[in-house]
Design a protein around this motif. Structure first.
Motif, PDB file in Angstrom:
ATOM      1  N   UNK A   1      42.778 -16.223 -57.470  1.00  0.00           N
ATOM      2  CA  UNK A   1      43.697 -16.631 -56.418  1.00  0.00           C
ATOM      3  C   UNK A   1      44.688 -15.493 -56.198  1.00  0.00           C
ATOM      4  N   UNK A   2      45.343 -15.534 -55.036  1.00  0.00           N
ATOM      5  CA  UNK A   2      46.369 -14.541 -54.758  1.00  0.00           C
ATOM      6  C   UNK A   2      47.599 -15.214 -54.179  1.00  0.00           C
ATOM      7  N   UNK A   3      48.749 -14.763 -54.615  1.00  0.00           N
ATOM      8  CA  UNK A   3      50.028 -15.206 -54.065  1.00  0.00           C
ATOM      9  C   UNK A   3      50.711 -14.016 -53.395  1.00  0.00           C
ATOM     10  N   UNK A   4      51.482 -14.321 -52.374  1.00  0.00           N
ATOM     11  CA  UNK A   4      52.262 -13.295 -51.690  1.00  0.00           C
ATOM     12  C   UNK A   4      53.698 -13.759 -51.561  1.00  0.00           C
ATOM     13  N   UNK A   5      54.598 -12.802 -51.494  1.00  0.00           N
ATOM     14  CA  UNK A   5      56.023 -13.121 -51.376  1.00  0.00           C
ATOM     15  C   UNK A   5      56.634 -12.080 -50.444  1.00  0.00           C
ATOM     16  N   UNK A   6      57.147 -12.530 -49.319  1.00  0.00           N
ATOM     17  CA  UNK A   6      57.671 -11.621 -48.301  1.00  0.00           C
ATOM     18  C   UNK A   6      59.170 -11.796 -48.133  1.00  0.00           C
ATOM     19  N   UNK A   7      59.831 -10.655 -47.982  1.00  0.00           N
ATOM     20  CA  UNK A   7      61.273 -10.655 -47.738  1.00  0.00           C
ATOM     21  C   UNK A   7      61.522 -10.594 -46.240  1.00  0.00           C
ATOM     22  N   UNK A   8      62.365 -11.483 -45.752  1.00  0.00           N
ATOM     23  CA  UNK A   8      62.742 -11.492 -44.347  1.00  0.00           C
ATOM     24  C   UNK A   8      64.234 -11.208 -44.242  1.00  0.00           C
ATOM     25  N   UNK A   9      64.539 -10.008 -43.816  1.00  0.00           N
ATOM     26  CA  UNK A   9      65.934  -9.619 -43.676  1.00  0.00           C
ATOM     27  C   UNK A   9      65.998  -8.195 -43.205  1.00  0.00           C
ATOM     28  N   UNK A  10      66.722  -7.941 -42.155  1.00  0.00           N
ATOM     29  CA  UNK A  10      66.767  -6.601 -41.582  1.00  0.00           C
ATOM     30  C   UNK A  10      67.704  -5.714 -42.378  1.00  0.00           C
ATOM     31  N   UNK A  11      67.464  -4.411 -42.253  1.00  0.00           N
ATOM     32  CA  UNK A  11      68.329  -3.400 -42.864  1.00  0.00           C
ATOM     33  C   UNK A  11      68.560  -3.647 -44.342  1.00  0.00           C
ATOM     34  N   UNK A  12      67.522  -4.057 -45.031  1.00  0.00           N
ATOM     35  CA  UNK A  12      67.634  -4.360 -46.460  1.00  0.00           C
ATOM     36  C   UNK A  12      66.905  -3.315 -47.283  1.00  0.00           C
ATOM     37  N   UNK A  13      67.434  -3.068 -48.470  1.00  0.00           N
ATOM     38  CA  UNK A  13      66.766  -2.204 -49.443  1.00  0.00           C
ATOM     39  C   UNK A  13      66.357  -3.066 -50.623  1.00  0.00           C
ATOM     40  N   UNK A  14      65.069  -3.078 -50.907  1.00  0.00           N
ATOM     41  CA  UNK A  14      64.546  -3.911 -51.985  1.00  0.00           C
ATOM     42  C   UNK A  14      64.263  -3.058 -53.198  1.00  0.00           C
ATOM     43  N   UNK A  15      64.741  -3.478 -54.334  1.00  0.00           N
ATOM     44  CA  UNK A  15      64.517  -2.770 -55.587  1.00  0.00           C
ATOM     45  C   UNK A  15      63.412  -3.473 -56.357  1.00  0.00           C
ATOM     46  N   UNK A  16      63.657  -3.954 -57.552  1.00  0.00           N
ATOM     47  CA  UNK A  16      62.617  -4.610 -58.330  1.00  0.00           C
ATOM     48  C   UNK A  16      62.188  -5.936 -57.733  1.00  0.00           C
ATOM     49  N   UNK A  17      60.917  -6.264 -57.913  1.00  0.00           N
ATOM     50  CA  UNK A  17      60.377  -7.562 -57.492  1.00  0.00           C
ATOM     51  C   UNK A  17      59.568  -8.111 -58.654  1.00  0.00           C
ATOM     52  N   UNK A  18      59.773  -9.384 -58.954  1.00  0.00           N
ATOM     53  CA  UNK A  18      59.153 -10.006 -60.125  1.00  0.00           C
ATOM     54  C   UNK A  18      58.416 -11.284 -59.739  1.00  0.00           C
ATOM     55  N   UNK A  19      57.487 -11.652 -60.585  1.00  0.00           N
ATOM     56  CA  UNK A  19      56.873 -12.980 -60.539  1.00  0.00           C
ATOM     57  C   UNK A  19      57.172 -13.697 -61.856  1.00  0.00           C
ATOM     58  N   UNK A  20      57.548 -14.964 -61.745  1.00  0.00           N
ATOM     59  CA  UNK A  20      57.742 -15.856 -62.878  1.00  0.00           C
ATOM     60  C   UNK A  20      56.886 -17.096 -62.636  1.00  0.00           C
ATOM     61  N   UNK A  21      56.688 -17.884 -63.677  1.00  0.00           N
ATOM     62  CA  UNK A  21      55.974 -19.150 -63.513  1.00  0.00           C
ATOM     63  C   UNK A  21      56.566 -20.195 -64.444  1.00  0.00           C
ATOM     64  N   UNK A  22      56.394 -21.443 -64.050  1.00  0.00           N
ATOM     65  CA  UNK A  22      56.870 -22.558 -64.863  1.00  0.00           C
ATOM     66  C   UNK A  22      55.856 -23.679 -64.804  1.00  0.00           C
ATOM     67  N   UNK A  23      55.223 -23.930 -65.959  1.00  0.00           N
ATOM     68  CA  UNK A  23      54.305 -25.050 -66.051  1.00  0.00           C
ATOM     69  C   UNK A  23      55.045 -26.354 -66.289  1.00  0.00           C
ATOM     70  N   UNK A  24      54.367 -27.459 -66.079  1.00  0.00           N
ATOM     71  CA  UNK A  24      54.980 -28.777 -66.258  1.00  0.00           C
ATOM     72  C   UNK A  24      55.475 -28.934 -67.696  1.00  0.00           C
ATOM     73  N   UNK A  25      56.747 -29.274 -67.844  1.00  0.00           N
ATOM     74  CA  UNK A  25      57.325 -29.473 -69.165  1.00  0.00           C
ATOM     75  C   UNK A  25      57.560 -28.201 -69.958  1.00  0.00           C
ATOM     76  N   UNK A  26      57.435 -27.060 -69.302  1.00  0.00           N
ATOM     77  CA  UNK A  26      57.609 -25.779 -69.994  1.00  0.00           C
ATOM     78  C   UNK A  26      58.777 -25.011 -69.400  1.00  0.00           C
ATOM     79  N   UNK A  27      59.242 -24.032 -70.162  1.00  0.00           N
ATOM     80  CA  UNK A  27      60.283 -23.164 -69.648  1.00  0.00           C
ATOM     81  C   UNK A  27      59.677 -22.124 -68.720  1.00  0.00           C
ATOM     82  N   UNK A  28      60.508 -21.649 -67.796  1.00  0.00           N
ATOM     83  CA  UNK A  28      60.038 -20.587 -66.916  1.00  0.00           C
ATOM     84  C   UNK A  28      59.769 -19.331 -67.739  1.00  0.00           C
TER      85      UNK A  28
END
Length: 120
Positions: free
Chosen positions: A17-44
């Motif tokens: 599977x593939x996930x995507x994450x897009x930033x919507x905002x003009x004149x922005x500078x993006x530095x680090x980008x991360x993915x996290x996950x949280x299963x049911x009953x678990x910590x992120x």
């Protein structure tokens, strides 16, 4: 300004599977980008990160199976998930460290999350 995730869904063990994450905002500078996950009953938990220079770091649990990448022209980060197993079932969320104005502060934004379910 906002982060919007897409993709994910239902996958089979051994599938992809593939996930995507897009930033919507003009004149922005993006530095680090991360993915996290949280299963049911678990910590992120941390999944993967990529810097503005496309260096990457992965959690041991996904190393060799998941790939994080980014398209700076589209302000988008991707998470390609291969060889899925049921333990990958979780809500996957992205975040990005963003400066939205010249010499302004860097703020961490989070997406709304997208469900990934791995089941036969």
């Amino acid at each position: 300004v906002r982060l919007v995730e897409s993709g994910g869904g239902l996958g089979q063990p051994g599938g992809a599977l593939r996930c995507a994450c897009a930033w919507y905002g003009s004149s922005s500078t993006i530095f680090g980008m991360d993915w996290y996950r949280q299963g049911a009953g678990k910590q992120r938990e941390f999944v993967a990160t990529t810097t503005s220079g496309s260096s990457t770091v992965y959690a041991d649990s996904v190393k060799g199976r998941f790939t994080i990448s980014r398209d700076n022209a589209r302000n988008t980060v991707y998470l390609q998930m291969n060889n899925l197993n049921p333990e990958d079932t979780a809500v996957y969320s992205c975040n990005a460290d963003v400066r939205t104005r010249w010499q302004g502060p860097i703020t961490r934004y989070w997406g709304q999350g997208t469900q990934v379910t791995v089941s036969s």
